[in-house]
Design an enzyme around this catalytic site. Sequence first.
Site, short mmCIF file in Angstrom:
data_model
loop_
_atom_site.label_atom_id
_atom_site.label_comp_id
_atom_site.label_asym_id
_atom_site.label_seq_id
_atom_site.Cartn_x
_atom_site.Cartn_y
_atom_site.Cartn_z
CD GLN A 53 -14.30 8.47 -18.73
OE1 GLN A 53 -13.75 8.60 -17.65
NE2 GLN A 53 -13.64 8.54 -19.86
CE LYS A 104 -5.97 -2.10 -10.49
NZ LYS A 104 -4.59 -1.62 -10.42
NE ARG A 124 -8.91 0.70 -8.12
CZ ARG A 124 -7.65 1.03 -7.89
NH1 ARG A 124 -7.20 1.00 -6.64
NH2 ARG A 124 -6.85 1.37 -8.85
CD GLN A 154 -17.19 7.00 -12.90
OE1 GLN A 154 -16.65 7.59 -11.96
NE2 GLN A 154 -16.78 7.18 -14.15
CG ASP A 212 -18.84 1.29 -19.21
OD1 ASP A 212 -18.19 2.35 -19.29
OD2 ASP A 212 -19.90 1.20 -18.59
CD GLU A 217 -8.50 7.49 -19.22
OE1 GLU A 217 -7.49 7.58 -18.49
OE2 GLU A 217 -9.61 7.95 -18.89
N GLY A 267 -10.53 3.40 -9.68
CA GLY A 267 -9.48 3.95 -8.84
C GLY A 267 -9.70 5.44 -8.65
N GLY A 268 -9.91 6.12 -9.76
CA GLY A 268 -10.15 7.55 -9.70
C GLY A 268 -10.95 8.00 -10.89
CG MET A 269 -14.66 10.10 -12.79
SD MET A 269 -14.26 9.46 -14.44
CE MET A 269 -14.59 10.90 -15.45
CD GLU A 270 -11.08 11.58 -16.19
OE1 GLU A 270 -11.08 10.66 -15.34
OE2 GLU A 270 -11.18 11.36 -17.40
CG ASN A 271 -16.03 13.48 -11.67
OD1 ASN A 271 -16.36 13.24 -12.83
ND2 ASN A 271 -16.22 12.62 -10.69
CE1 TYR A 325 -7.63 3.21 -19.32
CE2 TYR A 325 -6.42 4.67 -17.88
CZ TYR A 325 -7.60 4.13 -18.30
OH TYR A 325 -8.77 4.54 -17.72
N1 BES Z 1 -11.27 8.34 -16.58
C1 BES Z 1 -10.76 7.19 -15.96
C2 BES Z 1 -11.80 6.27 -15.37
C3 BES Z 1 -12.78 5.73 -16.40
C4 BES Z 1 -12.37 5.36 -17.66
C5 BES Z 1 -14.09 5.59 -16.04
C6 BES Z 1 -13.30 4.87 -18.57
C7 BES Z 1 -15.00 5.11 -16.94
C8 BES Z 1 -14.62 4.75 -18.21
C9 BES Z 1 -9.75 7.56 -14.86
O1 BES Z 1 -8.98 8.67 -15.16
C10 BES Z 1 -8.78 6.43 -14.71
O2 BES Z 1 -8.09 6.15 -15.64
N2 BES Z 1 -8.76 5.83 -13.53
C11 BES Z 1 -7.85 4.77 -13.21
C12 BES Z 1 -6.74 5.32 -12.36
C13 BES Z 1 -5.39 4.80 -12.68
C14 BES Z 1 -5.03 4.81 -14.12
C15 BES Z 1 -4.33 5.49 -11.85
C16 BES Z 1 -8.58 3.70 -12.43
O3 BES Z 1 -9.75 3.91 -12.10
O4 BES Z 1 -8.04 2.64 -12.17
ZN ZN Z 2 -7.68 8.26 -16.72
#
Ligand code: BES
Ligand code: ZN
Length: 700
Positions: free
Chosen positions: A178, A595, A593, A176, A411, A355, A305-309, A419
């Site tokens: 980012q 969050k 996770r 990971q 971070d 974001e 939740g996800g990472m846009e690799n 967002y």
């Molecule tokens: N790029 C982010 C994850 C991220 C942001 C990692 C900053 C490290 C530092 C990813 O696109 C994201 O926003 N993920 C969200 C998904 C959600 C908004 C649907 C998450 O992980 O919760």
């Molecule tokens: Zn994102």
Amino acid sequence: MRQMILCVSIAAALGVAASGCQRSPSPADTPAAATPAAPAAAAEMIVDEHSYAEPDKVVTTDLALDLAVNFPGKQLTGTATYALDWKDPAAAMLVLDTRDLSIQKVEALASGGQWSPLEFALAGKDPILGSKLTIQAPMRPAKIRVTYATSPTASGLQWLEPSMTEGKQQPFMFSQSQQIHARSWVPLQDTPRIRFTYSAHVTAPKDAMVLMSADNDPAAARDGDYSFKMPQKIPSYLLAIAAGDLVFKPLGARSGVWAEPGMVDKAVTEFADTEKMIDTAEGLYGPYRWGRYDLLVLPPSFPYGGMENPRLTFATPTVIVGDKSLVALVAHELAHSWSGNLVTFATDKDAWLNEGFTSYVENRLVEALYGKEQADMENVIERDALAKEYLTLEPKLQVLALKPGDLADPDNSSSATVYGKGAWFLQWLEQQFGRPVFDAYLKSYFDRHAFQSMTTARLLKDMQDNLLAKNPGKVTPAQLEAWVHAPGIPADAPKTESRKFAVVSAARIAWQGSGTLPGKTVTAAWSTQEWVHFLEGMPDVLKPEQLAQLDEAYRFTGTPNGELAQRWYPLAERSGYAAARGEMGKFLERVGRRKLIMPTYKALTATPDGLAFARQVFARARPGYHPITTGSVEQAIAEAAPVSPAVAPATTPVAPAQPAAGLPAAEPAPRPKPGRPMQSARLPQELDPVDPAPTPPPES
Ligand code: BES
Ligand code: ZN
């Protein structure tokens, strides 16, 4: 010099104050002064406080990795070779970012084709930035090669024992990168100002499939020897790798799922709309430029939740719940293929350019695929979270364009701002110009700046030239200025209302007044979003008997729905409802996770008894947590004030603060922190419904 931004003069062009232009103190161990840039008329000197790299002197144009995956040693070992473009004829050093790497040797490619050693120095470790690696390269070679090994505790990698995987047979490893964790597994110029192509040769045990954010071949033989190419230029934070017992199943012509064998069919069902999402996004914003779009489902310890690799979105398995109720996550990560991966923030001060734009696009995709009501509910949840976070968030973190020095640890940005406010700004613009004009603008913006780095100043200039000037009389520069540089939310921000949420709020209020809960006929059709809204609107503290009544009716304790668990357990803890503790502990051990679990840890650490419980649970959960999650939990525990029970009863309510300008007053909220991304503000739709309400698939 490093901290100084030569603010261009987009501000002047717009006739507004350049409030992003000011000096701020340097971080510890600040690198040497950057070369002064020629005062170009419309150029902007961008400074990334979170990288030691000196891109005005030299940039990496291509990275070639040759790595071995060592599961028993929890190490990646091998070489990184950089193709270099020396910008400054006086430059004689290559400065790279590293964290906890052991650097064995550094070599330069001579014109004769042979490699010869270079001198290098690895500086002491800055807690946030890591260690600066300075390589003496007076001949300015076309290529430099570093031989290195990662640390078993690399912040950007997680090494999982077989017991922590779905199949329990083979170990697993994933990255990971980012925001600034790529430097913990590759020495590199770790700043999104620089883009490079990459290739990799990776060896691993034969039974481990290796994937990267590159051209993964769905039909690749599992032979322990893998090669990758990423022909599009990417910023360092999109470098990604994973290895484990992974199999592939297609979703469509250019999309598919990689997952452990026991998970892959569920993932295929859940993500069945992916190809449709790609088509919808292309219809709005132009061609998808990355070839394939695959999803990799990770173990539940994935901290996000996800990472846009690129080409391979990394996703938490907690979104696989059987009813597609969480696929906004796919919409979000896919949207980054335009906003973020194609047009990229130049430094993390402008994280909202990634974001906020992506959250706006995500909502558009949800609306197109699942209907306006679904999109509205998600919007309201986001706005409610923002209102709560802004009750206590420092004003300097409420601005979209952060000032130098205001974000110590990248971070730790405010997710409500980056967002929520970011997306809100774009929704406001859409409202001012009308959808057809704004859609056309956004599409052209992605085209004009494809594969480039973006700053807020550049965006404002682009908006001025291509949106405001061409559609006069709709938006003033001062309005743009307020959105990006002022704290709070402008008073004319569009309000979203949800018809379904009005019913939920009425039911909750009726219960609070009369003690009568909404009947099964009402709740049977509630979606995850409606249950989230039901819980979110509760007072900070309830009576334990009220919690018991809710639990009896809806069985919140033990819910498999992470979005509900995230809200129920903190409420239970604040209210002194001890019956939830057992399942709460299991939830914190099962899921990594951030969050989803941090609100519960925060609630626990507010009292001595809760803190003791948090420590016990953490001790058990820790071996399965990702370093990023471990860091957050450690911080929450360390920040817990050593208070006595007499001054901190379990039910201390938090006094509401004044809402920020333009925001509605919110109900008393749990004390939010400047959010680590995703920790507190984003509330995507999620998971299974609580019994007995089956969540219907979102409307289409
Ligand atoms: N790029 C982010 C994850 C991220 C942001 C990692 C900053 C490290 C530092 C990813 O696109 C994201 O926003 N993920 C969200 C998904 C959600 C908004 C649907 C998450 O992980 O919760
Ligand atoms: Zn994102």
